[in-house]
Every structure is written in structure tokens, then in C-alpha cells.
Design a protein around this motif. Structure first.
Motif, PDB file in Angstrom:
ATOM      1  N   ALA A   1      47.863  38.230  43.284  1.00  0.00           N
ATOM      2  CA  ALA A   1      48.308  38.894  44.503  1.00  0.00           C
ATOM      3  C   ALA A   1      49.167  40.110  44.178  1.00  0.00           C
ATOM      4  N   ALA A   2      49.993  39.972  43.150  1.00  0.00           N
ATOM      5  CA  ALA A   2      50.873  41.078  42.785  1.00  0.00           C
ATOM      6  C   ALA A   2      50.058  42.272  42.301  1.00  0.00           C
ATOM      7  N   ILE A   3      49.061  41.998  41.470  1.00  0.00           N
ATOM      8  CA  ILE A   3      48.217  43.102  40.987  1.00  0.00           C
ATOM      9  C   ILE A   3      47.492  43.755  42.156  1.00  0.00           C
ATOM     10  N   ARG A   4      46.952  42.906  43.031  1.00  0.00           N
ATOM     11  CA  ARG A   4      46.194  43.432  44.172  1.00  0.00           C
ATOM     12  C   ARG A   4      47.070  44.332  45.033  1.00  0.00           C
ATOM     13  N   ASP A   5      48.337  43.896  45.227  1.00  0.00           N
ATOM     14  CA  ASP A   5      49.179  44.606  46.176  1.00  0.00           C
ATOM     15  C   ASP A   5      49.921  45.782  45.555  1.00  0.00           C
TER      16      ASP A   5
ATOM     17  N   VAL B   1      39.737  42.860  37.758  1.00  0.00           N
ATOM     18  CA  VAL B   1      40.242  43.839  38.715  1.00  0.00           C
ATOM     19  C   VAL B   1      39.321  45.049  38.711  1.00  0.00           C
ATOM     20  N   LYS B   2      38.857  45.390  39.895  1.00  0.00           N
ATOM     21  CA  LYS B   2      37.985  46.573  39.987  1.00  0.00           C
ATOM     22  C   LYS B   2      38.744  47.693  40.674  1.00  0.00           C
ATOM     23  N   PHE B   3      38.544  48.907  40.134  1.00  0.00           N
ATOM     24  CA  PHE B   3      39.261  50.067  40.675  1.00  0.00           C
ATOM     25  C   PHE B   3      38.279  51.049  41.275  1.00  0.00           C
ATOM     26  N   ASP B   4      38.814  51.924  42.137  1.00  0.00           N
ATOM     27  CA  ASP B   4      37.910  52.944  42.690  1.00  0.00           C
ATOM     28  C   ASP B   4      37.607  53.987  41.610  1.00  0.00           C
ATOM     29  N   GLU B   5      36.595  54.794  41.919  1.00  0.00           N
ATOM     30  CA  GLU B   5      36.056  55.714  40.904  1.00  0.00           C
ATOM     31  C   GLU B   5      37.111  56.676  40.358  1.00  0.00           C
TER      32      GLU B   5
ATOM     33  N   GLU C   1      45.714  50.254  33.397  1.00  0.00           N
ATOM     34  CA  GLU C   1      46.029  49.243  32.395  1.00  0.00           C
ATOM     35  C   GLU C   1      47.540  49.184  32.163  1.00  0.00           C
ATOM     36  N   GLU C   2      48.156  50.373  32.035  1.00  0.00           N
ATOM     37  CA  GLU C   2      49.610  50.415  31.828  1.00  0.00           C
ATOM     38  C   GLU C   2      50.357  49.867  33.025  1.00  0.00           C
ATOM     39  N   GLU C   3      49.844  50.198  34.200  1.00  0.00           N
ATOM     40  CA  GLU C   3      50.483  49.697  35.428  1.00  0.00           C
ATOM     41  C   GLU C   3      50.485  48.174  35.469  1.00  0.00           C
ATOM     42  N   ILE C   4      49.331  47.603  35.152  1.00  0.00           N
ATOM     43  CA  ILE C   4      49.226  46.144  35.171  1.00  0.00           C
ATOM     44  C   ILE C   4      50.130  45.545  34.101  1.00  0.00           C
ATOM     45  N   GLU C   5      50.145  46.188  32.922  1.00  0.00           N
ATOM     46  CA  GLU C   5      50.982  45.668  31.848  1.00  0.00           C
ATOM     47  C   GLU C   5      52.456  45.646  32.255  1.00  0.00           C
ATOM     48  N   SER C   6      52.930  46.763  32.829  1.00  0.00           N
ATOM     49  CA  SER C   6      54.363  46.800  33.165  1.00  0.00           C
ATOM     50  C   SER C   6      54.666  45.824  34.302  1.00  0.00           C
ATOM     51  N   LEU C   7      53.706  45.704  35.233  1.00  0.00           N
ATOM     52  CA  LEU C   7      53.898  44.749  36.325  1.00  0.00           C
ATOM     53  C   LEU C   7      54.004  43.326  35.786  1.00  0.00           C
TER      54      LEU C   7
ATOM     55  N   ILE D   1      39.322  42.210  43.605  1.00  0.00           N
ATOM     56  CA  ILE D   1      39.985  41.432  42.572  1.00  0.00           C
ATOM     57  C   ILE D   1      39.556  39.983  42.702  1.00  0.00           C
ATOM     58  N   SER D   2      39.408  39.316  41.574  1.00  0.00           N
ATOM     59  CA  SER D   2      39.047  37.893  41.627  1.00  0.00           C
ATOM     60  C   SER D   2      39.466  37.224  40.335  1.00  0.00           C
ATOM     61  N   GLY D   3      39.836  35.988  40.479  1.00  0.00           N
ATOM     62  CA  GLY D   3      40.043  35.187  39.283  1.00  0.00           C
ATOM     63  C   GLY D   3      38.729  34.558  38.880  1.00  0.00           C
ATOM     64  N   GLN D   4      38.692  34.014  37.677  1.00  0.00           N
ATOM     65  CA  GLN D   4      37.548  33.184  37.295  1.00  0.00           C
ATOM     66  C   GLN D   4      38.079  32.051  36.435  1.00  0.00           C
TER      67      GLN D   4
END
Lengths: 257, 410
Positions: free
Chosen positions: B89-93, B232-236, B244-250, B101-104
């Protein structure tokens, strides 16, 4: 334009000894250098051969007759002097022009026939036409007609191995004639044949000469030379004898008697 | 003399010495065949990887829970702090540019339909899964948020499972038993092919993440909000490096990792990772192909050798050809055409053997092979050039012969 040449050859046939020289050599020398030794194979030879003549060039080996033949055949160029074949000065010609001159004006017949191995007679005879400029369209028909003319109409697909010596030489003669040359240059043409076959081949030459072609025969056999109307003898690079015979051997007349 | 004449003469000459011609061109045959097989195997492997990259889904990052380090040694993936719904949820938001976004959460177990049973991968997923993975359903529907909320016993099955259990019947609406629990099949996934590691990705049963946590993986093994890995899928327009850095720091922030300490999670751009592999494969392929080109050179030397012998053997023939009016360039061309024909003949035989070899490798070793027509064209061109290069010297020697000496030779 092979057809016009054919016509001129035919036109000449009416008068075999027109005095317009087909080959004229003046003060011709040929010097071979072998290491430090120089050999004067021809030493100041002057000679004219008229169109329609039948000439035998005679001499022992080393006399210069083979060298003369190579020059007349445009296979080689003189060291000095001028040699005109069919009106053109050989000394000034490049190797492509010499090749074209051989192709157009000279038909070669060799002692060893020099046929291509594993090649049918028809293809052997087509060979000079393949190198002609411009290359004729109907080379297969032209070759076939020549083979028929020398009596080998039923041997078109035979390879040299399947032919007798005489037949092989006939194929070689057909090959020499296929491009309608003015000169038929035969180097010991009967050297590899038995007497009977030799006579047949010489009869063929006589007949061809009667039709107008200039025949130059290189031989060391006096017997064979008697078919010619003119006998030129070489020794040590000089002409030592140039004899015109009024009564050359005529196989037709001999057969009639 | 036309090129056709030259070609006819050349072929006749080659046929006259058939065995010798074939032996001579063997080097070319081997060279061309090995180039084709090597490149086919190489590009097969590469296209396999490329397909896998495409099958990952584009513009996607994957977050894995990291390995813990015990006394500086890695203790294996997943040994520490699994990723949670909260992370997801944190990554999504909070991360910009996220489109899906989805887990597996993976487990495995038997699936039964009627008399048929099939052991497969059982995966819990979120509704965004099909979007993230670029993996649409071909019939039925996807998983919904409602399915996840209600812990619904519904399943979306992969092609392999559909084929194995239903053998052509429409699975949508059927009830299958997953680990003895009845599930309603609501959708069938499009075929996806095999993954990075050769696993059949279509051998899968997707179910809501919540259902998977409760029913499948086993309560004892999972934390209440565990989600496995997160796609996690991002727009074009998103720069994946920045994402990647954003997710890492989050994640570091969420996990309270002190500056200087190592991450206990991994963010990977799998496509990038696999692209690197593609490049290695390409390099390897071309290196191997270049090596087999050496055999073309060796073959060319063999051809030159035999052509020189042939010129010597046929000196009289050359003399005769010159006597009847063959120009130097006619003679030269005849022997060049002969050398090139010989090489192209070898090239054609090599191509046939190479294609057969590739197919054999494909079926025997079960490697993907890809025969590229342009590689065949290149290999044949290389063979032809070999003929020109190595035929040149013998041909020039033939053309340079003196007609008188050639006629006199035995």
C-alpha cells in the motif's frame, strides 16, 4: 561480322593465288634470352604469304620454323622487324588484341589435337565462338554445321576418348574453322596419325584450301609438304629455300587416276 | 564469353573431379554449417530471453524481501521480514508513476477436476496482477478487489492447467478442488511461455491473495499480511532508475534501516537484468561464429591449393583456350568462377547441414534455435568471398601463362 569474312573467304576461292599478301614479314627477328645466353631463333626473315595459298614451312628442329609459326599464329611477338597479319601490325598489339586476332583470323590445328578432356565434340568446336567478340547467338548450330562438314555429323556427343586419332583431328579442324578464319595454321597435323589417316587429313586440307582458306602447314616430313604449293625451308633462323611447285599433290586427282 | 559460359565450364570442370571438388570444399561446408548452427543456437537462446523479458511485463520493478545477514553471510532469500500488505500500500500510494501493483505469494499443491489431478503452482495475487504482468485473461474474468476482500474461493488458471485438467472443455464456471477446497474457475490466462529459468509460467492457478494466505500456503508459514513479492508497474514516462531509488528509500524508511546499513530487501528491474544476459549471449554467439569463420579461412586455403594444382594440370587447356582467342581476363574469370562455384557449392551444402544440425540440436538438446535467413545469406556471402579471395591468386597465375609454353607443356 563473321558473315562478311566468310563471304570474302568465299570470294577468294575463285582465284586461289590473289597476290594481296595476307601475311607479310619484313626483317623479322626473334631473340630468346635463356639466362646469359641469347638465342636468335629468327634472324632477319622477310616473307609474304598470299591469301588463298597453301604453304608448307619446313625445317629441322631448332631451325626457327616453330618460332615462325608462333609469330604467324599471333601467339608471340617479334623482337624486331614488322609482321602484318591480315593487314594488322602484330608488334603494336596488346595481348587482348592478339587474342582477338587469333580468334577471328587464325584457326589452329596441333599435332596432339589439343582437345579438352571429357568434353563432347560439339562443345570442343563451340569453344572459339565462346571467346568471340561479339559472341554469335547460334554458336551451337555453327559448331554442328562445321562438324557435319568434316564428316563427323554422327559424332557430336562423342568425347575424345571415344574417337579415333583421325576423328579427333577432324574435331580439331572443325574447331579451327568454326569462326571462319582466313588462315588455317597446322603444326605437324599428321605427326600423331598413321599414313592412311594422314592422307585423309591432308585431303581435307587440300579441299579447304580449294574453298579459299589459306593453309600454312608446319612440318618436317617432306612427304606431307608435297601437298603444299609452296615450300619454305628454314635453317638456323633463316629462310634457305622458298620453292613454288606447279604440281602440288592433289588427292582428288590421285583418286581419279 | 558470358558469365553463363564461364559458369558452365566451371561446373563441368568441378564435375570432372567430383570427389576432389567435394573434399576440397569440405572446409567451407564445415565453416558454413558451424556458423549457422552456432548462430541459430545463440539467437534461439537470445530470443528465448527476449521473450521472457516481454513476458515479465514492461516498465516493471519487482520488490523481494531480502536475505538477512548473519555475521556478514547472506542467509538466503526470504529469511528476513517478508513484504506486507502495508509495504504494498505504501509503494502504491507514495511512489510516483505507479499504474498497477500486485503481490504474488507462491505455494504449490494438487488441483483436481473430475478424475484428473495436476500439481501446480498456487499463487495469491491482487487484482492488478494481470495488468502488471501484461498477462490478460482470454476467457472469463480477472480477480477483483471484491474477491480479495471476501477471501473468495475463485481461481484464474493458466493455459497449462486448463489443458491438463479440462482437455479442451471450457474451464470457466467449473469447480476444481485445490488442496481439497472447492474453487470456482472464473477465468483462464493467456499463454505466457516459459520464464527466465525455464519454468512453465502457464502452469499456475491464481487466486485472491487473502484466500491464498488462508487456504493454500498455510497459516503457520505466513504472517497475517504477507504478500510474497511485489510487482510494480509504472507509466511509460517514469524513469525506472528513479522509481527504484524511490522504492528503496521508502522501504528503508518503513523498515527503519540506519544509514550505512544494508538493505534487507531487493528492488530489481528484471528486464534490465535479463537484457544484460541477452548482451552476453549475443557476444558469445558472435564470438563463436567468428571462430567458425576461421574454418572458412582454412577451407579457403585448401581451395587455393587445389586450384593451383588444377591450373598446373590444365596448363595445356589454358594454352589452347588462349590460342583460340581466350583473353587473359577470360582465363582469369574462368578460374575465379570455378573457385567461387566451389565455395558456394560448399556454402549450400553447409547451409543444408547447418539447418539440419540446428533442428537436431533443437530436438535433441531441447534448446530453442532460431535460423535467421540473413545469417544464411551472410554465411553464403562469406563463402563466396572466400572463393574470390583464395581463387584470385591461382586465377591470376593461370591468366599470366604464356600461351606458347602452356601449349607445349605436358
Amino acid at each position: 561480322m563473321s558473315t562478311s569474312k566468310q563471304q570474302s573467304a568465299v570470294a577468294a576461292s575463285g582465284a586461289p593465288a590473289t597476290l594481296q599478301p595476307l601475311i607479310s614479314a619484313s626483317n623479322l627477328t626473334k631473340v630468346y634470352t635463356m639466362g646469359e645466353q641469347t638465342v636468335r631463333a629468327l634472324d632477319g626473315v622477310s616473307l609474304e604469304i598470299a591469301e588463298g595459298d597453301f604453304v608448307a614451312i619446313m625445317g629441322a628442329s631448332g631451325s626457327g620454323k616453330s618460332t615462325m609459326m608462333n609469330l604467324i599464329g599471333a601467339l608471340d611477338q617479334p623482337t624486331s622487324g614488322t609482321l602484318k597479319i591480315d593487314g594488322r601490325d602484330v608488334a603494336t598489339m596488346g595481348s587482348d588484341e592478339l587474342a582477338d586476332l587469333r580468334n577471328r583470323s587464325i584457326g589452329f590445328v596441333f599435332q596432339q589435337f589439343n582437345l579438352l578432356a571429357r568434353t563432347p565434340a560439339l562443345r570442343q568446336v563451340m569453344l572459339p565462338l565462346l571467346y568471340a567478340h561479339p559472341r554469335p547467338e547460334n554458336i551451337e548450330e555453327m559448331a554442328r554445321a562445321r562438324l557435319v562438314a568434316v564428316g563427323l555429323g554422327d559424332r557430336l556427343d562423342h568425347h575424345p576418348r571415344q574417337l579415333s586419332g583421325g576423328q579427333q583431328q577432324r574435331v580439331a579442324i572443325a574447331r579451327a574453322l568454326v569462326n571462319n578464319p582466313k588462315i588455317l595454321l597446322a603444326d605437324e597435323p599428321t605427326g600423331a596419325l598413321d599414313t592412311k589417316t594422314s592422307e585423309e587429313i591432308m585431303a581435307l586440307f587440300t579441299e579447304l584450301n580449294r574453298q579459299g582458306i589459306t593453309v600454312i602447314l608446319v612440318t618436317h616430313e617432306p612427304d606431307i609438304a608435297t601437298y603444299a604449293r609452296r615450300q619454305i625451308t628454314f635453317r638456323d633462323g633463316h629462310i634457305v629455300d622458298d620453292e613454288r611447285r606447279d604440281h602440288a599433290r592433289d588427292p582428288q586427282r590421285e583418286a581419279a587416276q | 564469353m558470358t558469365l553463363v559460359d564461364s559458369l558452365r565450364i566451371a561446373l563441368a570442370a568441378l564435375r570432372a573431379n567430383l570427389l576432389r571438388s567435394i573434399l576440397t570444399t569440405l572446409g567451407i561446408v564445415i565453416g558454413v554449417a558451424s556458423v549457422i548452427v552456432l548462430v541459430a543456437v545463440g539467437s534461439g537462446a537470445r530470443s528465448g530471453v527476449e521473450k521472457q523479458i516481454a513476458s515479465l511485463g514492461s516498465n516493471m520493478l519487482v520488490v523481494f524481501s531480502g536475505s538477512s545477514r548473519v555475521m556478514g553471510r547472506a542467509a538466503g532469500a526470504g529469511t528476513q521480514l517478508p513484504l506486507s500488505e502495508g509495504d504494498l500500500a505504501a509503494i502504491r500510494d507514495k511512489v510516483s508513476g505507479v499504474t498497477a501493483i500486485s503481490g504474488q505469494l507462491n505455494g504449490s499443491g494438487p488441483v483436481v477436476y473430475g478424475n484428473t489431478n495436476w500439481t501446480t503452482t498456487l499463487s495469491g495475487a491482487h487484482p492488478g496482477y494481470t495488468t502488471v504482468r501484461d498477462w490478460p485473461v482470454t476467457s472469463g474474468r480477472e480477480l477483483t478487489a471484491q474477491d480479495v476482500r471476501s477471501t473468495a474461493k475463485v481461481a484464474v488458471i493458466g493455459q497449462t492447467v486448463a489443458t491438463q485438467l479440462f482437455a479442451g472443455d471450457d474451464p470457466v464456471g467449473a469447480t476444481i478442488r485445490v488442496k481439497n477446497t472447492p474453487f470456482l474457475v472464473v477465468g483462464v490466462l493467456a499463454p505466457k511461455g516459459s520464464s527466465n529459468f525455464g519454468r512453465d509460467q502457464d502452469d499456475i492457478v491464481l487466486m485472491p491473495m487473502t484466500t491464498a494466505r488462508n487456504q493454500i500456503v498455510g497459516k503457520s508459514q505466513v504472517q497475517a499480511d504477507q504478500v510474497g513479492q511485489i510487482y510494480v508497474k509504472f507509466d511509460e514516462s517514469t524513469d525506472l532508475k528513479e522509481a527504484e531509488e524511490e522504492i528503496e528509500s521508502l522501504m528503508r524508511q518503513r523498515r527503519r534501516i540506519l544509514p550505512g546499513a544494508e538493505d534487507n530487501f531487493n528492488v530489481r528491474n528484471l528486464a534490465e537484468f535479463m537484457k544484460a544476459r541477452t548482451e552476453v549471449l549475443s557476444t558469445m554467439t558472435y564470438l563463436l561464429a567468428a571462430t567458425s569463420l576461421i574454418s572458412l579461412i582454412v577451407g579457403g586455403i585448401g581451395i587455393m591449393n587445389i586450384m593451383l594444382v588444377s591450373v598446373t594440370e590444365r596448363t595445356r587447356e589454358i594454352g589452347l583456350r588462349m590460342a583460340v582467342g581466350g583473353r587473359k581476363r577470360d582465363i582469369m574469370r574462368q578460374f575465379l568462377v570455378e573457385a567461387v562455384s566451389l565455395c558456394l557449392l560448399g556454402g549450400v551444402i553447409g547451409t543444408v547441414l547447418g539447418v539440419i544440425g540446428s533442428v537436431l540440436v533443437a530436438s535433441a538438446a531441447d534448446w530453442p534455435v532460431l535460423i535467421d535467413p540473413s545469417v544464411i545469406a551472410l554465411a553464403l556471402a562469406a563463402a563466396g568471398i572466400t572463393g574470390i579471395v583464395f581463387g584470385f591468386f591461382p586465377a591470376r597465375r593461370a591468366a599470366a601463362l604464356n600461351p606458347i609454353e602452356a601449349l607445349r607443356s605436358e
